[in-house]
Design a protein around this motif. Structure first.
Motif, PDB file in Angstrom:
ATOM      1  N   HIS A 178      40.073  39.424  47.928  1.00 23.07           N
ATOM      2  CA  HIS A 178      40.236  38.553  46.767  1.00 23.07           C
ATOM      3  C   HIS A 178      39.168  38.779  45.721  1.00 23.07           C
ATOM      4  O   HIS A 178      39.429  38.679  44.535  1.00 23.07           O
ATOM      5  CB  HIS A 178      40.257  37.092  47.218  1.00 23.07           C
ATOM      6  CG  HIS A 178      41.518  36.768  47.980  1.00 23.07           C
ATOM      7  ND1 HIS A 178      41.898  35.491  48.271  1.00 23.07           N
ATOM      8  CD2 HIS A 178      42.472  37.565  48.494  1.00 23.07           C
ATOM      9  CE1 HIS A 178      43.036  35.512  48.941  1.00 23.07           C
ATOM     10  NE2 HIS A 178      43.396  36.770  49.096  1.00 23.07           N
TER      11      HIS A 178
ATOM     12  N   PRO B 252      46.048  35.168  45.883  1.00 24.68           N
ATOM     13  CA  PRO B 252      45.476  36.427  45.402  1.00 24.68           C
ATOM     14  C   PRO B 252      45.965  36.775  44.006  1.00 24.68           C
ATOM     15  O   PRO B 252      47.021  36.321  43.577  1.00 24.68           O
ATOM     16  CB  PRO B 252      46.015  37.432  46.419  1.00 24.68           C
ATOM     17  CG  PRO B 252      47.337  36.868  46.828  1.00 24.68           C
ATOM     18  CD  PRO B 252      47.179  35.372  46.800  1.00 24.68           C
TER      19      PRO B 252
ATOM     20  N   GLU C 213      45.121  41.976  47.780  1.00 24.65           N
ATOM     21  CA  GLU C 213      45.883  41.106  48.675  1.00 24.65           C
ATOM     22  C   GLU C 213      45.741  41.552  50.134  1.00 24.65           C
ATOM     23  O   GLU C 213      45.400  42.694  50.418  1.00 24.65           O
ATOM     24  CB  GLU C 213      47.366  41.086  48.288  1.00 24.65           C
ATOM     25  CG  GLU C 213      48.069  42.405  48.559  1.00 24.65           C
ATOM     26  CD  GLU C 213      49.583  42.314  48.402  1.00 24.65           C
ATOM     27  OE1 GLU C 213      50.106  41.209  48.176  1.00 24.65           O
ATOM     28  OE2 GLU C 213      50.242  43.361  48.527  1.00 24.65           O
TER      29      GLU C 213
END
Lengths: 320, 362, 515
Positions: C450, C251, C285
Motif C-alpha cells: 500500500h 489499495p 495491491e
C-alpha cells in the motif's frame, strides 16, 4: 575365423565374470538404497585373501570362502561406519578403497618381500575349470560355453539367485522396502540398519567371489591393484541397469566384451597397446553417457508427449 | 545459544584431533605388532623425520604436492562432488609439462617465464580434464566417482604412451624421458635439504585460494551451492556453472601440482603408475574440513607421516604402505557424524538445562 | 473407563540445545479419543515421536497399563501396543496394499515370501474392520483416503491398542473425513485408545472426549471436551487473545506488474497441475490465493519465480516474459519470493545469518571492493537487518539452523523485504511460526504494497491470513481458478471454504474483470 569367434566368445564370458559379480554386488545394495562404491576395495581384499587362504589350507573351497569372508568383512566395516557412525557414504567408500589398495599392497610386501605378485611366493590354488558334457561337443557354441572356471558359471547362477532373493523372498521384500522408503520400513519395525548391513554383507560375499575369480581363475596369484577398476565398471553396469540384476549382467557382458577386444588387440604394437588398455574405461564412460542421454531423451520425450496431450486436451475443453 | 556454538566449534576441532590421534595410535600399535624391533620402528616413525636436515626437508618436499592436491580437493569437496580426477591429472600434467619443457627448450625463454608457461600448461590440463567428469555428472547425472576413476586409468595409460613413444630417452637403461633443461626447473632453496623454490609457489596458492574462498563471489557461490543447492538456485545462483567451475579449478590446482612436482623433484618424467597424490589430497582436504587456510597444516601433517613411513621402510623391512591405515581411519572417523557426538550432545544438553534453570531462577 | 497410557514428566532436549518438551504429563483411557493440540512448534510432533519410540528423551517415563515402557525403536512401540499414523504416509509405492500391510510381519513359506497368504490375511482384516480395499492394488495407484486406511489397517493387524494420529484429516476430502470419523468411533467402541492430533478445533469438538493442550513445549493440562469451547482451547493454545484483524485502507492499485495468462504447467505424470490460469497483480495491491493444499500452489510459485518451466501460456513481469530469464535476472527485475519450504529451500540452514541475508545480492557493487567482497559493507547491512527485523540471535555469524522457526523466517523476510522488489511472491509466509513474527510479516506485506506500491501475490493455507492481508482473493482448485473476489474483507471463511472444497464454483462470466 571360427577359431577367432570361439576364442572371442570364450574370452567375453571369462572377462565378464568379475564385472558381473561386481555389478550384482552393487545391485543388492542399490535395492537397499545405497550405492556400493567400495566394491573395488571388496574385490581387492577378497582376491588377496583368496590367495592366502588357498595357499595355507591347500583347499580351493576354503580359498574361495576366505575371499568371500574378506568381502563380507569389508562390507561389515562399511555398514558399521556408514550406518552406525552415520558417515557420508562417498567419503567412507573413498577411504575403504584407499585402505584396500594400500593395505593389500602392504600385506603383499610383508608376505613376499617384493611389491610385485604372490606368484612363486605362495602356492595358491586355482578354481577348477569345467567341461560341460554334451554342450562341449556342440560346434561353435561348445568351445565358447564349455571349459570355463566354475566361478564363471557361478556368476550366471548368482544373477538368478540375486533376482530370486530380491523379488521372491521375505528378505528381498524388506530390502526393497528399505530402499524405496526407509521411513516406511522403520515404522513397521524393520531395522533399516540391519537390512542394509545384510545387503552389504551379501554384496561383500558376491564381490568376494569376483575377487576370488581374479586371483584364483583369471590368474593364479595376487598382484597389486589387480582388480584395476573392474569393480567400478561393474558399478556403472549396475547404474545403467537401474537395479535389475538381469540387465546388470547383460551390461557387464558388454563391458566384458570391451575388455576382450582390448586383450586381443594388445598383442600387436607396444605403444598402441596403451590406447587399447584404455578401451574398457573409455567404453564404460561412453556407455554411461550413452545410456544417460538415452534415458534423459526418453524421459524428455515422454514428458513432451504428456505436455502436448495435456495442452491439446485443455484447448479442446476450452472449445466446448 | 552461544554456549551451543562454542561447544560445537570446539568439538569440530576436537573430532579431527582425536581422529588423528586414534589413527596415529593405531598405526603405532600395528608397527609394534609387525616389527621385529618395535622400539626402533616407533622411533623411526615418530622422531625419524626430524633426525637429519634432509629428512626435515623431505617433509616440506612431500608437503608441496599435497598442498596442491589438497587445495584442489577443497574445491571439489566444497560443492560436494567427490571428483577424484586429481589423481590422474597429477601424473598427466607432469607428463604434458615434460613434453612442453622439452619442446620449448630451443626458445631460450628466461627461467621465470619458462616455468610460468609450464605451470600454466599444467593448470590448463587440469582445468580441462577435471571438467570432463564434472560436466557429464551435472548434465547427465552419472556417478562422479566412477567417471573420475575411469578417467584416471585412461590418463595413466595415455602418459605411458607418451612416455614410451614420444619423450622416451633411449639412451638410459630405464624407462624415462629426456632430461628437462635446468632453466625450466626449480632450484634448491636450502642446500642439502631438498627444499626447492617451488615452496613459494605452494604458499602463494594457499593464500590465493583462501582469498578466493573467503573474499570473492565465486567463493560465496561455491559455499552456498555446497551447503544447499536448492536454496542457491532459488536465490539466483547458477548452480550448474558453479559446480563445474569449482571442479575445473580444483583440477587446475592438481595440474599445477603435477607440473611443479615434475619441475622441482625429477629431472626426467619416469612415473609408470599413479602416484597417489590425488588420493592423499582427499585426506588433506578432509582433515582441513575443506577450508583452504588449514591445508598447509594438514598437508605438512600428512607429509610428516609419509616421511616417517619412508624412514621406517628404509631402516626396517616394513613397507611404507602401512600409513594408509592412518589415512583411511582419519577419513572414516572424521566422516562419521556420530563420532564423539554423544559426548557433545551431553555437554550441550547440560548447558541448555543450566541456562533454562538460570532463566527460571531469574 | 480405565487408564491405558500414562506419560510422566517427559523432557526432550535436541542436540542443538532446543528444549522441545519439558515435563509433559498426561494420560489416555481405553475407549477414548484424546485430542492433543498446540500451535505449530509447541512440541506435539516431538511428543508423538517419543511415544512411538522414534526419539529418546532425557527425563520422564511412559507407562502402558501401569507398565513402564523402554522403547528404543518404533518396533518396540508396536510390540507394546502403540501404533502411529504419520502425517506423511509410511508406505512403499511400488508394493501392493497387502505387501505394505504385512511388511515386517510377513507370512513365509520356507524362506520365500507367501504372497497368497498375505492377501488372504489382509483382505480378512479389511473386512473385519469394515475397510473397503482391494489389497492386490499397488499403493502408487490408490487414493489418499485409501492410503490412510492402509496405514490404520497396518497398525490394527499388529494388535496395537493405542493409535496415534498426526493430523489425519489434513489430506482428506470432507467425505473421507466423515468416513474416517465413523471408523474411529467404531474402533473406540472396541476399546481402542486414539490420540488425535489436529489444528482443526471444530473436528476436535465433534470427535474427541478429552483434550490435552501443549504450549511452548510445556503441558497446560487435560480437559474434558464437554467443559470446553473452541475459543477456550484456542486461548489456551495461544496464551492470549490475539486481535489479528488489523485495519487497512483500500489499495490504490497501479499498473499491472505480474500478468499470468492461460498458464498451463504439466507434471511429470502428464497431469495439468496448473490448468489455464489467468490473473494479474497490480502495483500496490495484495492478491491472495486460497486453496486446499496441493491445488497447484507449489507449481504456480515455481513457474512465477522461474525455477521450473511452464508449458503453455505466458507469465510476464513488468511486461517481460519470465521464460528465458535466469532467476538472477528476474530478481534484478524486481522479483522477490518467500518460499513455502523455509527449512530446505527458503533458507540455507547450515549457513550463517549473514550468508543467508546477502545470498541474492553479494555480487552487487555496493557489497564489493575491487573484485573482493566488502565485508564491512556487508556486516553493516546485515546488522541493520538483524536490528530492523528483530532477529533474536547472538550475532550474524550464527548458523540459521540454531534459530527458532520464527527467527528463521525473519532472516528470510529480511532478505526478501529489503531487496528493493517491485513484485513479491509470499508462499505460506507465516506457516508454523510465532504470533509476533506472524503479525510483523503480515503488516509488512500490507505496508509494502500500500505504501511502497509493491505488487504482492500471497499464497497461503491460512484463511485468516488471506482474509486479513489480501485486497483481492482468488481461489485455486485442481489447478484452476474457481472463484475471484474483488474485496477480500467482504468474504467470509465459510464461503471461501465452499469454493476451496468444490461445493461451489464461479463461472468465467462471474469472474470476468475480477482476475
Amino acid at each position: 575365423m571360427i577359431n577367432f569367434i570361439t576364442n572371442f566368445g570364450f574370452s567375453v564370458l571369462r572377462l565378464s565374470t568379475p564385472i558381473i559379480y561386481a555389478a550384482l554386488a552393487c545391485t543388492v545394495t542399490k535395492k537397499a538404497g545405497l550405492l556400493n562404491m567400495s566394491v573395488e576395495g571388496m574385490m581387492l581384499c577378497a582376491a588377496l585373501l583368496g590367495v592366502i587362504s588357498s595357499a595355507l589350507t591347500q583347499s580351493v573351497l576354503l580359498g574361495v570362502l576366505g575371499a568371500m569372508l574378506a568381502g563380507c568383512l569389508v562390507g561389515a566395516l562399511i555398514s558399521y561406519v556408514n550406518l552406525v557412525g552415520k558417515s557420508e557414504l562417498y567419503l567412507t567408500c573413498i577411504a575403504i578403497n584407499l585402505m584396500a589398495t594400500g593395505g593389500t599392497t602392504f600385506a603383499l610386501y610383508m608376505i613376499t618381500g617384493a611389491k610385485g605378485t604372490t606368484f612363486s611366493y605362495l602356492a595358491s590354488l586355482a578354481v577348477p575349470t569345467i567341461q560341460i558334457p554334451i554342450i562341449k561337443d556342440i560346434p561353435l557354441l561348445g568351445p565358447i560355453l564349455s571349459g570355463h572356471s566354475l566361478l564363471t558359471y557361478l556368476a550366471f547362477l548368482c544373477t538368478a539367485l540375486i533376482w530370486w532373493l530380491l523379488f521372491k523372498t521375505r528378505l528381498g521384500l524388506r530390502l526393497r522396502s528399505v530402499g524405496e522408503n526407509p521411513h516406511a520400513a522403520e515404522s513397521v519395525g524393520i531395522s533399516v540398519t540391519r537390512i542394509r548391513t545384510t545387503a552389504y554383507l551379501i554384496a561383500g560375499a558376491v564381490a568376494g567371489l569376483g575377487g576370488a575369480f581374479m586371483s584364483m581363475s583369471y590368474v593364479a596369484w595376487f598382484s597389486r591393484d589387480m582388480v584395476a577398476g573392474r569393480g567400478f565398471i561393474g558399478l556403472s553396469a549396475n547404474n545403467i541397469a537401474n537395479g535389475s540384476p538381469v540387465v546388470a549382467t547383460i551390461f557387464s557382458m558388454l563391458f566384458g566384451m570391451a575388455d576382450t577386444v582390448a586383450n586381443i588387440l594388445q598383442l600387436t604394437d607396444a605403444g598402441i597397446a596403451y590406447f587399447v588398455k584404455m578401451l574398457p574405461y573409455v567404453i564404460t564412460i561412453v556407455g554411461m553417457v550413452v545410456m544417460s542421454v538415452f534415458q534423459i531423451r526418453r524421459r524428455k520425450h515422454m514428458k513432451q508427449k504428456a505436455v502436448a496431450a495435456a495442452i491439446q486436451e485443455a484447448a479442446a475443453e476450452k472449445q466446448t | 545459544m552461544k554456549n551451543v556454538r562454542r561447544v560445537e566449534a570446539v568439538f569440530e576441532v576436537l573430532r579431527i584431533v582425536v581422529a588423528f590421534l586414534v589413527a596415529y595410535g593405531l598405526t603405532l600399535l600395528v608397527l609394534v605388532i609387525i616389527s621385529e624391533d618395535p622400539a626402533q620402528a616407533i622411533y623411526s616413525f615418530t622422531v625419524g623425520p626430524f633426525t637429519t636436515p634432509r629428512r626435515i626437508g623431505g617433509i616440506i618436499q612431500k608437503a608441496v604436492p599435497l598442498v596442491f592436491t589438497g587445495l584442489g580437493m577443497c574445491f571439489m569437496y566444497s560443492v560436494n562432488r567427490f571428483n577424484l580426477s586429481g589423481e590422474g591429472i597429477f601424473i598427466m600434467s607432469a607428463c604434458i609439462t615434460t613434453y612442453f619443457a622439452l619442446s620449448m627448450q630451443g626458445l631460450g625463454l628466461p627461467k621465470w617465464l619458462y616455468i610460468l608457461v609450464l605451470l600454466a600448461i599444467g593448470a590448463l590440463v587440469g582445468f580441462v580434464l577435471a571438467s570432463i567428469p564434472a560436466i557429464i555428472n551435472v548434465k547427465l547425472g552419472a556417478n562422479i566417482i566412477v567417471l573420475s576413476i575411469m578417467l584416471n586409468y585412461i590418463l595413466l595409460y595415455f602418459t605411458q604412451f607418451v612416455l614410451t613413444r614420444v619423450v622416451r630417452d633411449v639412451g638410459v637403461s630405464y624407462t624415462a624421458s629426456y632430461e628437462i633443461p635446468v632453466t625450466a626447473r626449480f632450484g634448491e632453496l636450502i642446500p642439502r635439504t631438498g627444499i626447492h623454490t617451488g615452496v613459494f609457489v605452494a604458499l602463494l596458492f594457499c593464500v590465493v585460494v583462501t582469498v578466493l574462498f573467503k573474499k570473492t563471489s565465486l567463493g560465496f557461490e561455491m559455499r552456498t551451492v555446497g551447503s544447499n543447492p536448492d536454496f542457491a538456485v532459488q536465490i539466483g545462483i547458477n548452480a550448474v556453472t558453479t559446480i563445474v567451475l569449482a571442479q575445473a579449478l580444483g583440477g587446475a590446482l592438481a595440474g599445477v601440482g603435477g607440473s611443479l612436482e615434475q619441475l622441482a623433484m625429477n629431472s626426467r618424467f619416469q612415473w609408470t603408475e599413479l602416484t597417489n597424490h590425488g588420493m592423499n589430497g582427499v585426506v588433506v582436504a578432509v582433515l582441513a574440513k575443506k577450508r583452504p587456510q588449514y591445508v598447509i597444516l594438514t598437508a605438512l601433517l600428512m607429509a610428516y607421516i609419509r616421511q616417517g613411513a619412508q624412514v621406517v621402510s628404509s631402516s626396517t623391512d616394513i613397507p611404507a604402505e602401512f600409513i594408509v591405515l592412518v589415512q583411511g581411519v582419519i577419513i572414516l572417523m572424521v566422516a562419521a557424524e556420530t563420532f564423539l557426538s554423544k559426548t557433545r550432545n551431553k555437554i550441550i544438553y547440560e548447558s541448555a538445562l543450566r541456562s533454562t534453570e538460570n532463566s527460571n531462577a531469574a | 473407563m480405565s487408564e491405558l497410557l500414562r506419560v510422566e514428566n517427559l523432557t526432550k532436549v535436541y542436540s542443538n540445545g532446543f528444549v522441545a518438551n519439558s515435563d509433559i504429563s498426561f494420560s489416555v483411557n481405553a475407549g477414548e479419543i484424546h485430542a492433543l493440540v498446540g500451535e505449530n512448534g509447541a512440541g506435539k510432533t516431538t511428543l508423538m515421536k517419543m511415544l512411538f519410540g522414534m526419539e529418546d528423551y532425557q527425563k520422564g517415563a511412559i507407562y502402558l497399563n501401569d507398565k513402564k515402557l523402554e522403547m528404543k525403536s518404533a518396533l518396540d512401540a508396536i510390540h507394546n501396543g502403540i501404533g502411529m499414523i504419520h502425517q506423511h504416509f509410511m508406505l512403499v509405492p511400488s508394493l501392493s496394499i497387502a505387501e505394505n500391510i504385512v511388511l515386517g510381519i510377513e507370512p513365509t513359506k520356507a524362506v520365500m515370501f507367501n504372497y497368497k497368504e498375505a492377501v488372504r490375511m489382509t483382505s480378512e482384516a479389511a473386512k473385519k474392520y469394515g475397510f473397503d480395499l482391494d489389497v492386490t492394488q499397488r499403493v502408487s495407484d490408490i487414493s489418499v483416503g485409501s492410503m490412510q486406511k492402509v496405514e490404520i489397517l497396518k497398525a490394527l493387524i499388529r494388535g496395537v491398542k493405542v493409535l496415534i494420529m498426526d493430523e489425519p484429516t489434513a489430506v482428506l476430502t470432507p467425505q473421507e473425513t466423515r468416513e474416517l470419523f465413523e471408523q474411529l468411533h467404531r474402533l473406540q467402541e472396541q476399546g481402542y485408545a486414539i490420540i488425535f492430533i489436529s489444528h482443526k478445533l471444530e473436528e476436535i469438538m465433534e470427535l474427541c472426549d478429552r483434550v490435552t493442550v501443549l504450549r511452548k513445549g510445556k503441558c497446560l493440562g487435560t480437559y474434558d471436551i464437554s467443559d470446553m469451547t473452541q475459543e477456550r482451547i484456542s486461548n489456551l493454545m495461544i496464551g492470549r487473545d490475539v486481535e489479528l484483524r488489523f485495519q487497512k485502507d483500500d489499495p490504490e492499485s497501479g499498473e499491472d506488474l505480474l500478468l499470468v495468462s492461460d498458464l498451463i504447467v504439466v507434471g511429470d505424470d502428464g497431469k495439468r497441475n496448473i490448468d489455464g490460469v489467468s490473473f494479474r497483480v497490480r502495483a500496490g495491491e495484495v492478491v491472495g490465493i486460497a486453496g486446499v493444499e496441493g491445488s497447484g500452489q507449489t507449481e504456480l510459485a515455481a513457474a512465477i519465480t522461474g525455477t521450473e518451466p511452464y508449458h503453455s501460456g505466458s507469465i510476464t513481469l513488468s511486461g517481460e516474459e519470465i521464460r528465458g530469464h535466469t532467476v538472477r535476472q528476474l530478481r534484478e527485475m524486481g522479483m522477490a519470493s518467500i518460499h513455502e519450504d523455509r527449512m530446505t529451500i527458503g533458507a540455507s540452514v547450515n549457513q550463517s545469518i549473514r550468508d543467508n541475508i546477502i545470498a541474492d545480492r553479494f555480487y552487487r557493487p555496493e557489497f564489493r571492493k575491487f573484485i573482493f567482497t566488502d565485508k564491512k559493507a556487508i556486516d553493516e547491512f546485515v546488522d541493520r537487518c538483524i536490528e530492523e527485523f528483530e532477529i533474536a540471535c547472538d550475532d550474524a555469524d550464527q548458523p540459521v539452523r540454531m534459530l527458532s522457526g520464527g527467527n528463521i523466517q525473519k532472516v528470510v523476510v529480511a532478505r526478501e523485504f529489503t531487496s528493493g522488489c517491485r513484485f513479491i511472491l509470499a508462499s505460506q509466509p507465516t506457516r508454523g511460526i510465532d504470533v509476533g513474527t506472524t503479525e510483523m510479516i503480515r503488516k509488512r506485506l500490507v505496508s509494502m504494497s500500500h505504501e511502497n506500491k509493491v505488487a504482492t501475490l500471497l499464497i497461503s493455507a491460512d484463511l485468516n491470513e488471506l482474509l486479513e492481508v489480501s485486497d483481492r482473493l482468488l481461489v485455486l482448485r485442481r489447478g484452476k481458478i474457481v472463484a475471484a473476489f474483488p474485496k477480500a474483507s467482504e468474504v467470509s471463511e465459510d464461503k471461501l471454504g465452499e469454493y476451496m472444497l468444490g461445493i461451489r464454483t464461479m463461472t468465467p462470466q462471474e469472474m470476468e474483470g475480477l482476475l
